[in-house]
Design a protein around this motif. Sequence first.
Motif, short mmCIF file in Angstrom:
data_model
loop_
_atom_site.label_atom_id
_atom_site.label_comp_id
_atom_site.label_asym_id
_atom_site.label_seq_id
_atom_site.Cartn_x
_atom_site.Cartn_y
_atom_site.Cartn_z
N ILE A 168 0.74 -1.15 -0.16
CA ILE A 168 0.15 -0.14 0.00
C ILE A 168 1.07 1.17 -0.07
N VAL A 169 0.64 2.15 -1.00
CA VAL A 169 1.45 3.24 -1.00
C VAL A 169 0.37 4.61 -0.85
N LEU A 194 -1.85 4.05 7.66
CA LEU A 194 -1.61 2.66 7.48
C LEU A 194 -1.42 1.67 8.60
N GLY A 195 -1.38 2.05 9.71
CA GLY A 195 -1.61 1.18 11.13
C GLY A 195 -0.13 0.48 10.94
N ALA A 196 0.97 1.03 10.67
CA ALA A 196 2.26 0.54 10.46
C ALA A 196 3.29 0.99 11.35
N GLU A 240 8.23 -1.04 9.16
CA GLU A 240 7.48 -1.86 8.25
C GLU A 240 7.30 -1.02 7.06
N VAL A 241 7.96 0.13 6.68
CA VAL A 241 7.62 0.92 5.55
C VAL A 241 8.68 1.48 4.73
N GLU A 242 8.74 2.14 3.81
CA GLU A 242 9.71 2.62 3.13
C GLU A 242 9.33 4.11 2.86
N ILE A 243 10.26 5.07 3.25
CA ILE A 243 9.85 6.32 3.30
C ILE A 243 10.51 6.99 1.94
N LYS A 258 3.91 0.65 2.61
CA LYS A 258 4.13 -0.34 3.31
C LYS A 258 4.74 -1.55 2.74
N LYS A 259 5.81 -2.05 3.24
CA LYS A 259 6.30 -3.18 2.75
C LYS A 259 5.66 -4.45 2.86
#
Lengths: 75, 205
Positions: free
Chosen positions: B2-3, B22-24, B28-31, B56-57
């Motif tokens: 999800i982006v 995202l609830g992350a 757990e993500v790439e920024i 979100k990865k």
Amino acid sequence: MGELVKVIAQALVDSPEEVQVKEIEGEHSVIIELKVAPDDMGKVIGKQGRIAKAIRTVVKAAATKEQKRVVVEII
Amino acid sequence: MIVIEKYGKTEQEAIESALKELGATRDEVEIEILEESSRGLFGLIGGKQARVKVTKKYNYGEEAKNFITKIFDKMNVQVDIEVEEDDDNVRIDLRGENMGLLIGHRGETLDSLQYLTSLVVNKGKENYKRILLDTENYRQKREKALERLAKRLAQKVKRTGRRVVLEPMNPYERRILHSTLQDHPHVVTYSEGEEPYRKVVITLK
């Protein structure tokens, strides 16, 4: 039992909305007919039927609890 | 995957609000920072908001757990699922009553579940992660049993001089037999036949 086949098939294919499962109930056995989009056939059968075999094995395990013979047909 | 893209007074603020949506958590993500914020002249004129893109990865372990949970739900079995994940593997341990049902004859049900989970989790992904499904230490027990079997049959081959053909096994189990007898002084092993009926053969050197 049909629900189980549906959950597995939908996770494997590219077009989950086209997965159809029909249960034909007999006295001692259940036949589960699984239908997927033509392009997804390979995704539920696999090389040498390896995926189909895995699906049948899992369904068979679920069926031992209910003491019924289950046949999964991919059509 | 999800982006989402977010604006904020600062980069930090934009990231925080994206994570919340995202609830992350951060790992757990790439920024990606698309536009940096600037305060403008005296904080009054020409101030610019920050814009970030947060992705979100894909989480292999989480996907595996979701799939297996759905299956057990439909099978009507209650199972606790524990997932451990590293760069190459996802290890899943199942706990509950009646695990024999999930193992099946010679582990065939466990292997089938493992294979299906691997297909689902790795579907369309660039990186492949190996899925290892286990319960009640079955894998290790089976490994030990195969090692004992290999040694016993090697003795028999040595005694009788006749070759022994085992029942069909998957590559993982065949490998255990081969490696157990790899350095055996009197016998050699090889496999014959086609998958999924490939069998290990033990014969005199």
